[in-house]
Design an enzyme around this catalytic site. Structure first.
Site, PDB file in Angstrom:
ATOM      1  N   SER A 115      37.868 110.411  46.003  1.00 49.10           N
ATOM      2  CA  SER A 115      38.977 109.656  46.570  1.00 49.10           C
ATOM      3  C   SER A 115      38.732 108.169  46.356  1.00 49.10           C
ATOM      4  O   SER A 115      37.581 107.723  46.280  1.00 49.10           O
ATOM      5  CB  SER A 115      39.101 109.945  48.069  1.00 49.10           C
ATOM      6  N   TYR A 119      34.827 110.094  56.329  1.00 49.13           N
ATOM      7  CA  TYR A 119      35.395 110.612  55.087  1.00 49.13           C
ATOM      8  C   TYR A 119      35.081 109.666  53.926  1.00 49.13           C
ATOM      9  O   TYR A 119      34.617 110.103  52.860  1.00 49.13           O
ATOM     10  CB  TYR A 119      36.905 110.771  55.242  1.00 49.13           C
TER      11      TYR A 119
END
Length: 260
Positions: free
Chosen positions: A149, A162
């Protein structure tokens, strides 16, 4: 380039980006291990879609944070005698504003790292011999594609935990690319926003719509990437089209990184 006969594992492929990736591979006759953790119904639907497109599919339940499950997933590909691609797509998060440090526990970090970072490592370790067999059979390096990501590059995203787990995955890409060459190449896709149920599950329908609208208004290209958009890039890195690429982090975020 045809992917006919390609042997691949796609973790976390019951829905979203993983399902789209499996479907792309199946269109050209790939043999695919579809993996799910808890969404068996969705995984079977993805499998049916892939079979109707011409793919040969095996469905395997497994949580990639568990080493024994990683070995079980890889064992499903053993009858093929080789792997040409391992796509580490399985991921999880906890939605928490970055300013709320008390909203994340050590257990939250451990769970996110277990799936997002340790899981891909364990999958590579379990699949290494089959990937090397694939390289020896084809005469070119097999492929590992990690799905990370932009959060792992910029420290943004659904939570600090995350972002940290994806940052670690990005760094591990470089380490594995060095360690596994020349028989296995390792690259990572770093998407920005993807228009999938991921945000609906974390934020609800209204919250997900707000995120989508905000992204479209903000990014230079004024689009919200679909799972199919990102899957096309994943498949490029998983197939011989990218045979001379390794150790790359490839960002696809509609230009979000251009905004200062």
């Amino acid at each position: 380039m045809s992917k006919d006969g390609l042997c691949a594992i796609v973790t976390g492929s019951a829905s979203g980006l993983g399902a789209a990736t499996a479907a792309h591979l199946a269109k050209d006759g790939a043999r695919i291990v579809i993996n799910y953790s808890s969404s068996q119904k969705e995984a079977e639907q993805t499998a049916d879609l892939c079979r109707s497109a011409g793919g040969d599919v095996v469905v395997v339940q497994g949580d990639v944070s568990r080493d024994e499950d990683c070995r079980k997933i890889v064992a499903a590909a053993a009858p093929w005698g080789r792997l040409d691609a391992l796509i580490n797509n399985a991921g999880t998060t906890k939605h928490m504003p970055h300013g709320n440090l008390d909203g994340l526990s050590a257990e939250d970090f451990q769970r996110l790292y277990g799936v997002n970072t340790i899981g891909p490592f364990q999958m590579v370790r379990a699949a290494r011999s089959l990937l090397e067999a694939g390289a020896q059979a084809s005469g070119r390096a097999s492929a590992v594609v990690n799905v990370s990501s932009v959060a792992g590059i910029s420290g943004v995203g659904s939570s600090i935990a995350y972002a940290a787990s994806k940052g670690a995955l990005n760094t591990m890409t470089y380490s594995l690319a060095r360690a596994l060459a020349p028989l296995i190449r390792v690259n990572t896709v770093c998407p920005g926003y993807i228009d999938t149920p991921w945000f609906t599950k974390g934020r609800g329908e209204d919250g997900a719509k707000q995120v989508r609208d905000s992204v479209i208004a903000k990014v230079p290209l004024k689009v919200a990437s679909s799972a199919d958009d990102i899957a096309a890039l994943v498949c490029f890195l998983a197939t011989p089209q990218s045979s001379n690429m390794t150790g790359e982090l490839v960002r696809m975020d509609a230009g979000l990184h251009l905004i200062s």
